[in-house]
Design an enzyme around this catalytic site. Sequence first.
Site, PDB file in Angstrom:
ATOM      1  N   GLY A 164      27.421   8.058  -9.675  1.00 32.20           N
ATOM      2  CA  GLY A 164      26.957   7.838 -11.038  1.00 32.20           C
ATOM      3  C   GLY A 164      26.708   6.362 -11.252  1.00 32.20           C
ATOM      4  N   CYS A 165      26.959   5.886 -12.434  1.00 36.97           N
ATOM      5  CA  CYS A 165      26.739   4.483 -12.764  1.00 36.97           C
ATOM      6  C   CYS A 165      27.519   3.584 -11.813  1.00 36.97           C
ATOM      7  CB  CYS A 165      27.168   4.222 -14.211  1.00 36.97           C
ATOM      8  SG  CYS A 165      27.056   2.502 -14.687  1.00 36.97           S
ATOM      9  N   PHE A 166      26.828   2.683 -11.142  1.00 35.72           N
ATOM     10  CA  PHE A 166      27.534   1.846 -10.165  1.00 35.72           C
ATOM     11  C   PHE A 166      28.542   0.904 -10.815  1.00 35.72           C
ATOM     12  CE2 PHE A 166      23.090  -0.262  -9.574  1.00 35.72           C
ATOM     13  CZ  PHE A 166      23.138  -0.917 -10.799  1.00 35.72           C
ATOM     14  N   TRP A 167      28.401   0.604 -12.091  1.00 34.06           N
ATOM     15  CA  TRP A 167      29.391  -0.245 -12.771  1.00 34.06           C
ATOM     16  C   TRP A 167      30.787   0.351 -12.663  1.00 34.06           C
ATOM     17  CZ3 TRP A 167      26.724  -0.972 -18.187  1.00 34.06           C
ATOM     18  CH2 TRP A 167      25.603  -1.805 -18.048  1.00 34.06           C
ATOM     19  N   CYS A 168      30.876   1.675 -12.778  1.00 25.81           N
ATOM     20  CA  CYS A 168      32.182   2.340 -12.769  1.00 25.81           C
ATOM     21  C   CYS A 168      32.717   2.569 -11.368  1.00 25.81           C
ATOM     22  CB  CYS A 168      32.095   3.676 -13.505  1.00 25.81           C
ATOM     23  SG  CYS A 168      31.807   3.487 -15.272  1.00 25.81           S
TER      24      CYS A 168
END
Length: 180
Positions: A13-17
């Site tokens: 999913g979102c690479f930030w997480c």
Amino acid sequence: MEKTTQLATFAGGCFWCMVQPFDTLPGIKKVVSGYMGGHTKNPTYEQVKTGETGHFEVVQITFDPTLFSYEKLLELYWPQIDPTDDGGQFHDRGSQYRTAIFYHSQEQKMLADQSKQKVENSGVFKKPIVTEILAGTTFYEAEDYHQDYYKHEPTAYKEDREKSGRDTFINQHWQNDHQK
């Protein structure tokens, strides 16, 4: 002289997480946000977020396998995601947010396949596990403002993560000993 580092690449999913769970562990040299698996050369975030380039948002981890094994990375990867969602992850929808393990050797492929089978056999999920196991392709580093987002924008990161539903899902489906 034997090579002392290897690469592991995970789409969750979102690479930030996906940076923070791996970032400060012993043997982890670096965690870089980027894109893999698509057909556009040198894609930008603006291109990838349309879902039309075929790329996944990924984190690429450089690690020392003598200090932190690939198996341990896989054990940490699975509890960060919903492996049954083929339309994205949590509130991030689209093909760029699908889950995948990109392997960089046949040994990694074998270990990834075994770990996926273990998740499938665990009985934790009623729906099928849809996380793909794919050969690693060209990695494109994401723009600077995406790197270490949780460190540089801690308030925005925390708010986005809370709104996403990721932590609620993790708490409901994975054992607490897998979480950081």
